[in-house]
Design an enzyme around this catalytic site. Structure first.
Site, short mmCIF file in Angstrom:
data_model
loop_
_atom_site.label_atom_id
_atom_site.label_comp_id
_atom_site.label_asym_id
_atom_site.label_seq_id
_atom_site.Cartn_x
_atom_site.Cartn_y
_atom_site.Cartn_z
N TYR A 266 -1.43 -1.89 10.73
CA TYR A 266 -1.56 -2.07 9.28
C TYR A 266 -0.30 -1.53 8.58
CZ TYR A 266 -3.64 -1.64 4.57
OH TYR A 266 -3.91 -1.72 3.21
N SER B 146 0.87 -1.18 0.00
CA SER B 146 0.00 0.00 0.00
C SER B 146 0.91 1.23 0.00
CB SER B 146 -0.84 -0.03 1.28
OG SER B 146 -1.40 1.23 1.56
N1 LIG Z 1 -8.78 -0.97 -0.90
C1 LIG Z 1 -7.82 -0.06 -0.81
O1 LIG Z 1 -8.08 1.15 -0.84
C2 LIG Z 1 -6.39 -0.52 -0.71
C3 LIG Z 1 -5.37 0.47 -0.74
C4 LIG Z 1 -4.04 0.07 -0.63
C5 LIG Z 1 -3.72 -1.27 -0.52
N2 LIG Z 1 -4.72 -2.21 -0.50
C6 LIG Z 1 -4.32 -3.60 -0.37
O2 LIG Z 1 -4.87 -4.31 -1.46
C7 LIG Z 1 -5.13 -5.67 -1.05
C8 LIG Z 1 -6.57 -6.02 -1.37
O3 LIG Z 1 -7.41 -5.11 -0.66
P1 LIG Z 1 -8.99 -5.08 -0.89
O4 LIG Z 1 -9.41 -3.66 -0.73
O5 LIG Z 1 -9.34 -5.82 -2.12
O6 LIG Z 1 -9.47 -5.87 0.42
P2 LIG Z 1 -10.84 -6.63 0.70
O7 LIG Z 1 -11.87 -6.26 -0.30
O8 LIG Z 1 -11.12 -6.40 2.15
O9 LIG Z 1 -10.46 -8.15 0.47
C9 LIG Z 1 -9.61 -8.84 1.34
C10 LIG Z 1 -9.41 -10.25 0.83
O10 LIG Z 1 -8.58 -10.96 1.77
C11 LIG Z 1 -9.23 -12.16 2.15
N3 LIG Z 1 -8.95 -12.48 3.55
C12 LIG Z 1 -9.23 -11.74 4.65
N4 LIG Z 1 -8.86 -12.40 5.77
C13 LIG Z 1 -8.35 -13.58 5.36
C14 LIG Z 1 -7.83 -14.72 6.05
N5 LIG Z 1 -7.78 -14.78 7.40
N6 LIG Z 1 -7.40 -15.76 5.32
C15 LIG Z 1 -7.45 -15.74 3.97
N7 LIG Z 1 -7.94 -14.71 3.26
C16 LIG Z 1 -8.39 -13.64 3.95
C17 LIG Z 1 -10.73 -11.87 1.94
O11 LIG Z 1 -11.47 -13.06 1.65
P3 LIG Z 1 -12.35 -13.82 2.78
O12 LIG Z 1 -12.98 -12.75 3.64
O13 LIG Z 1 -13.30 -14.68 2.04
O14 LIG Z 1 -11.34 -14.64 3.50
C18 LIG Z 1 -10.71 -11.02 0.69
O15 LIG Z 1 -10.66 -11.82 -0.47
C19 LIG Z 1 -4.79 -5.73 0.45
O16 LIG Z 1 -3.49 -6.23 0.61
C20 LIG Z 1 -4.87 -4.27 0.87
O17 LIG Z 1 -4.08 -4.04 2.02
C21 LIG Z 1 -6.03 -1.86 -0.60
#
Ligand SMILES: NC(=O)c1ccc[n+]([C@@H]2O[C@H](COP(=O)([O-])OP(=O)(O)OC[C@H]3O[C@@H](n4cnc5c(N)ncnc54)[C@H](OP(=O)(O)O)[C@@H]3O)[C@@H](O)[C@H]2O)c1
Length: 264
Positions: A145, A132
């Site tokens: 985080y 991130s």
């Molecule tokens: N969204 C943003 O603005 C943003 C910005 C910067 C970086 N990021 C990074 O981008 C990546 C994806 O983010 P996102 O926004 O797509 O997040 P998200 O929509 O919250 O999705 C998180 C994913 O991780 C899985 N997960 C959560 N806990 C888990 C566990 N204990 N075991 C296995 N899988 C698990 C969830 O699936 P289940 O719940 O089914 O397990 C889901 O598929 C992350 O690394 C995040 O830090 C996001």
């Protein structure tokens, strides 16, 4: 790395960024293995993208081993799963601290540890770690985080040094705020004027380019936001003062409250 016919393991595949990543990777001809904790969501995604689904909880001690055993040969790892773990450190209980360290940092390291020998033997592969801009900028209200995202960046880039000349690459993706879907969009929090976002598909496009071109780092975010994050990492003292002036703590508070009330 050529994605056509490559076996690509995507963790966190059912999330906002994960779904966009899978769609792009499938269009490139990748053979996908998609992972998450929820079978029905995974199976829907698998049938839409021709992927194989593996259910694994990466916060559990045997989650990584289960995933590696069921994934088979992996040419490209996209370590994308994460939990937001937002808020003040003192608001989190011990289980929440442990889960964030496991899912966001330990699991990607352990996946790389398990998958690298095969990639090295085949003299090809790529490990992409989704961090991130908070892997560069020590923002307020998200210390745990931020710690996991800094850790992931350091790991990806240091590993890359060790992999030089092996045919296997490693890199880190540093998205800014992602709109429409995912852990930030899900909060419904409105960003202050002037702070831009990227769509999940733009983040995914950046990831695909990075894998195909074996790049160390990419930051899919508006250029000014990305530049601010790099500068914050270089000069955390003045950057902290600027963030306080811009209300970063209040924004983080709103995001954390929304994420914690939705059980994230
Ligand atoms: N969204 C943003 O603005 C943003 C910005 C910067 C970086 N990021 C990074 O981008 C990546 C994806 O983010 P996102 O926004 O797509 O997040 P998200 O929509 O919250 O999705 C998180 C994913 O991780 C899985 N997960 C959560 N806990 C888990 C566990 N204990 N075991 C296995 N899988 C698990 C969830 O699936 P289940 O719940 O089914 O397990 C889901 O598929 C992350 O690394 C995040 O830090 C996001």
């Amino acid at each position: 790395v050529l994605l056509d016919d490559a076996s690509v393991l995507v963790t966190g595949a059912t999330g906002g960024v994960g779904r966009a990543l899978c769609a792009r990777l499938a269009r490139r001809g990748a053979r996908l293995v998609v992972s998450g904790r929820h079978r029905s969501a995974l199976e829907d995604l698998a049938s839409a993208t021709g992927a194989r689904a593996v259910v694994a909880d990466l916060s559990e001690p045997d989650g990584v081993a289960t995933l590696v055993a069921e994934a088979g040969t992996v040419d490209v790892l996209v370590a994308n799963a994460a939990v937001p773990a937002s808020g003040q450190l003192t608001e989190l209980d011990d289980a929440e601290v442990r889960r964030a360290l496991e899912v966001n940092l330990a699991a990607p390291v352990r996946l790389a540890h398990a998958l690298l020998p095969g990639m090295l033997a085949r003299r090809q592969g790529y490990l992409l770690f989704v961090s991130s801009l908070q892997g560069l900028a020590p923002t307020p209200g998200a210390s745990l985080y931020v710690a996991t995202k800094f850790g992931l960046r350091g790991f990806a880039l240091a590993l890359r040094q060790d992999l030089h000349g092996t045919g296997v690459g490693s890199g880190v993706l540093l998205p800014g705020f992602v709109r429409d879907a995912g852990m930030f969009a899900g909060t419904g929090v409105t960003l202050p004027r002037g702070i831009g976002t990227r769509s999940p598909d733009q983040v995914a496009a950046s990831a695909v380019r990075q894998i195909e071109r074996d790049r160390p780092e990419a930051a899919p975010a508006p250029p000014l936001l990305a530049a601010g994050a790099y500068l914050s990492g270089l000069a955390p003292g003045p950057a902290g003062a600027v963030q306080r002036l811009l209300g970063a703590a209040e924004l983080a508070r709103a995001v954390a409250d929304a994420q914690r009330s939705s059980g994230a």
